[in-house]
Structure formats: C-alpha cells, structure tokens
Design an enzyme around this catalytic site. Structure first.
Site, mmCIF file in Angstrom:
data_model
loop_
_atom_site.group_PDB
_atom_site.id
_atom_site.type_symbol
_atom_site.label_atom_id
_atom_site.label_comp_id
_atom_site.label_asym_id
_atom_site.label_seq_id
_atom_site.Cartn_x
_atom_site.Cartn_y
_atom_site.Cartn_z
ATOM 1 C CB CYS B 146 -0.873 0.009 1.269
ATOM 2 S SG CYS B 146 -2.038 1.448 1.293
ATOM 3 C CB CYS B 149 -0.753 2.697 4.061
ATOM 4 S SG CYS B 149 -2.234 2.100 3.551
ATOM 5 C CG ASP B 150 2.913 1.144 4.439
ATOM 6 O OD1 ASP B 150 2.275 1.663 5.376
ATOM 7 O OD2 ASP B 150 2.770 0.002 3.982
#
Lengths: 225, 317
Positions: B146, B149-150
């Site tokens: 992701c 997200c990251d």
C-alpha cells in the site's frame, strides 16, 4: 490562519456528533518547536467553537498535569480525551488526528460522551476485562492509511473497557525516532506493551487491522507471554 | 491535509434486510442505490471505508464525470450518495455466512447476526503476494502492498516497485514524489499498463526500469536491504540494494469465506451468470471479486447495478 474545517464539513461534523450524550473534555499537550502543535490546537479550537459538548484545555507538555496523565513527553502534540463523567479512560492521540484518523477522533468523542459505552461484542468485552496487567496498545498510523482507523478504534475501545489498558494512536510521520525504534514501515502497526518492573516491555505486535476476535487474541497472547 | 468524517451515524441493526451487501466499494454502493431505487431495503456492511480500494488511489482519471478526482474524494462521494439515497451502512467485518437456506444468515465480528432474502458479495480484492522467501518475514519491515499508507516511510530512499500493470505504474508515480529513486522491476521487456501511465513513468526522472527480471528472494537484517533478482533472458542472478519494496503483481479475490459455499474459479474468483448471480439462488457477486476481463471502478459499479436490478425483479416483484 485559514480554517481547517469549512462550514459544510463542520455542518456534517455537527450532524455526526449529534449522537453525543454529554460533554467531553479534550486536553492537548503542546510544546515549542513542534511542527504539528499549532495546527492540532487549531483543529480542536474549531471543533470546540463549532460543535456543542466539547471543552478544550491546553497545557505545556512539561507541566505537572501531563504527568498526571502519564503523557509521553517526547511526543507532542499529545491528546487525552476525558469521558463525560470526567474520568480518563486511557484514550490517547500522539500527533494530529487528521486524514482518516479524524474519523477515529469523532468516533471517540461519541463513545466517550457515553462514558465509554463501546460497540464490541460481549465476548470481546468479557475477555478484555480479564486483563489485570498495566498495558498499552500503541497503534502506529499515517493519515492517508484507510485501514488505520479500525486498528486505532480497537485499541481505544479496549482502553475504555479496562482501566489497565491505554490505547494510543501514534502518527508515524511525525515521530520518526519511535517509529524507527519499532521498525514501523507498514501501517497500521500495533505494538503491545506491558508495564513490568518499572518499564514498558514489548510483548507483541501485529500489522494490519484485525477483526475483533483476532485482535483480542493478539492482546491476550501478549499478556500471557 | 484532509479530514475524513468516516462512518455515518450508528444505527441499530435490524434483524432482516431484503439485500445484504458485503463490501462498500463501487460495486456495493451502486447495488445499494439500485436496490433502493427498486424499492427494497439493502444493508451495506463495510469493514473499513466507503469506496473500498478507491481510497488507495491517488487520482482517478477515467471515471466519467470526473476529469481528475482524488481517490479519497470519489470514495467519499460514493458513500455520501448512497446514504442520501437511503442505503443503510454498518461498519464491521463479516466472519461467517450461511447460504444453505432461502433465508441467508450473515454473522459479523461484533457478534451481531443479520438475515436477508438476497446477498450481494462485493468484497473486492487484495494485492497478490510474490510468494518468495523473505516476503512474509519482512512484511511491515520494508515490504509493503500500500503506497498510500506506507510511502512516507521511504522519503528520500531507494525503493523497488514490482509489477508492470496499471497499479504498479500508478503507485510508482506516487512514490516518485516521495522516494529518491523508484525502480520498476518487471518480468517482461515492456509494461502492461495503459499508455497514458507508461508515458508519465518514462518521463519521470527518478523512475528507472529493470526489465525481464523477477524477484527470487528478499533479504535483510532487521529491515529489507536487498532483492535477489533473476534475469529471465540470461538467467543471471544479481543482488540489488533497496530500502523498501512495493509489490503490485495483481490481485487476490477476497473469497475465503465463500469457499465451498458458492462456485469459484481456479483463482478464487466468483463465477456469476449474466445477472451477476452465483450458482446459489439469491446470492449475487459484483466487482473485482468476480471472474471477468476488466476490473475497474466503472465495471464494478456496473456489476452492482446489474445484480441489484435483477434481484429486485426476480425476488421481490
């Protein structure tokens, strides 16, 4: 400063928070040279002014009050939210609850206005209530992570039903050192710590937002370990 | 900075709904809208956010009516639209289903149980794993699925993106704004992604390409440090230093719960007929989770509409 929440958003927030049953108090701990302290204060101020039922106190993170709430002084801005009966149920935010985490903040305000009336299954509540060690669940997040609110809300609700548990959101972008210490590189990343012999000891961790039964299992495993 | 308001007001779940829709992505939302339009009462059960995987996309630029819209915004709009239409939402995860009788039974992780006459499975898909040594060990230690997200954990660092399809290239473009260098590692000598994304990637200075190569192993100490790559043409094996690796090599349908309950194909996708009905009467499926050619927001929404309108006609009128 420009408003963070425009009138339309604020209107929706008011509608959502119409569910609140009593007043809750947000306590913000700030310090100088802190990238996100001012904007966090602004966010809470806009909420306090735009929504009923929210009180706001702001203190320096080095103040004695911060100690009363066991705030980690290395992590400003830090937020405590008290339930409407004034009790501290262990709900913490380290860093700004923006992005998807804003939804977590709103859910917390509702739950705490009902003095921590959680929305978990009876089985989950009963199991979490058995924990008799002081523990904290630190959930590392980023504001752009859509899976993170669920993990934070699990930790926060665990805190609400058991006074031995603190549930803490930690915004990983803002706190590089502690994120690196726990090797955080995918979020949500939950670190489970137990207070033993005067210090916090990591007893478990998991990555991702788990369904309720699996979340409970991880927490219980960490307590026993 | 944005502020997501999240789930709508919590309502007490009813015991029965005409249609239970599992998943609040475009397929589920469209089905909800068409169900209400057809006069039946649907419930959407979503475990994370309205809009599902759309939330992982930086910009959507191929959905008619929106020249360019952020994934979050489109996702939010879809949720809002359905709610204003009167679709009920519940936030939780389905952990069991019973399709054996006419009345279907759905159990959630918060202990609640709902019954319905029809079910629509719109659980979508998750990123497929590479299945190489080190991948599991370093998940959350430099291996990510992701970018939204990251991505920020790799500011000014060197990352690899595995894959050559639309998602891989889009995510590489997103990461190129954060990381110092992005290496797209692809098993073929050309990308499978649509031309518009290819052009963007080729014109981005810090995106580089490693062709004809597959990852054999992910190595590191506490975190990812190295990929072992094999060139498929020459057979040559090399070590490649990276700080992080993002895997986008296709999708896995989220159908674990439905195994042995409805017909799936060899890859786990749900097999449906032209009405998006499965081999079990009254159980429908739509979106990325079904066996089909093109998995896009627009085809997911179309599936949802087809399923719901047929369900209304067949089971309620």
């Amino acid at each position: 400063m420009e408003k963070l929440l425009d009138e339309k958003t604020l209107e929706q927030v008011r509608d959502l928070l119409g569910e609140m049953k009593g007043r809750v108090r947000i306590i913000l701990f700030e310090k100088e040279n802190c990238e996100y302290c001012d904007v966090t204060k602004q966010l809470y101020t806009e909420l306090k002014e735009g929504v009923e039922n929210i009180d706001l106190d702001v203190h320096h993170i080095d103040s004695p009050i911060a100690e009363e709430y066991n705030i980690d002084k290395t992590l400003a801005p830090a937020t405590v939210i008290l339930a409407s009966n004034g009790s501290d149920l262990g709900v913490r935010f380290y860093g700004i609850p923006s992005g998807h985490e804003f939804s977590t903040l709103l859910q917390d305000l509702i739950l705490l206005s009902k003095n921590g009336e959680v929305e978990l299954s009876e089985d989950t509540v009963n199991k979490l209530k058995t924990i008799n060690k002081k523990m904290r669940l630190r959930v590392f997040v980023t504001p752009t992570c859509p899976y993170c609110p669920r993990a934070v809300l699990s930790a926060h609700q665990a805190a609400m039903i058991n006074e031995n548990i603190n549930g803490e959101m930690v915004e990983a972008n803002e706190f590089y050192e502690i994120s690196m210490k726990h090797n955080v590189s995918s979020v949500p990343h939950t670190v489970i710590e137990v207070f033993e012999n005067g210090e916090w000891v990591v007893k478990g961790e998991f990555i991702g937002a788990y369904p309720e039964p699996n979340f409970v299992e991880e927490v219980l495993k960490a307590v026993e370990g | 900075m944005f502020f997501d308001l999240g789930s709508s007001k919590k309502k007490q779940l009813k015991e029965y709904y005409d249609m239970v829709i599992i998943g609040g992505g475009p397929a589920g939302v469209a089905a909800g809208i068409y169900a209400v339009q057809g006069g039946i009462k649907p419930l959407i059960i979503e475990k994370d956010l309205d809009g599902g995987q759309i939330n992982l996309t930086e910009y959507v630029e191929n959905y008619p009516g929106f020249k360019s819209i952020s994934g979050e915004e489109l996702a939010e709009k879809m949720g809002e639209h359905a709610k204003e239409f009167g679709v009920e939402f519940h936030y939780g995860e389905v952990i069991n289903v019973d399709f054996s009788k006419d009345e279907k039974i759905i159990s959630l992780d918060d202990g609640s149980i709902v019954k319905s006459k029809t079910v629509l499975i719109a659980t979508g898909a998750t990123p497929r794993k590479l299945g190489v040594p080190g991948e599991k060990e370093f998940a959350g230690r430099g291996v990510s699925y992701c970018a939204t997200c990251d991505g920020h954990f790799f500011k000014n660092q060197k990352v690899a993106v595995i894959g050559g399809g639309n998602t891989a290239v889009e995510e590489a473009l997103y990461l190129s704004k954060i990381a110092k260098e992005v290496y797209i590692i692809h098993r073929r000598d050309k990308l499978r992604a649509d031309k518009i994304y290819q052009d963007k990637a080729f014109n981005t200075e810090n995106i580089k390409f490693i062709w004809n190569s597959v990852v054999k192993e992910i190595k590191g100490d506490k975190k990812v440090q190295q990929l072992v790559l094999e060139n498929r043409e020459t057979g040559e094996v090399t070590n490649f230093d990276v700080d992080g690796v993002f895997v986008f090599v296709g999708l896995l349908p989220v159908t674990q719960l439905f195994k042995d309950k409805i017909a799936l194909d060899d890859y786990g996708y749900i097999i449906t007929d032209e009405h998006r009905e499965t081999n079990v009467k009254g159980v429908f499926a739509a979106g990325d989770v079904i066996q089909k050619e093109l998995r896009q927001i627009i085809t997911a929404a179309a599936d949802g509409a087809i399923a719901a309108s047929f369900a209304v006609r067949e089971y309620f009128n």
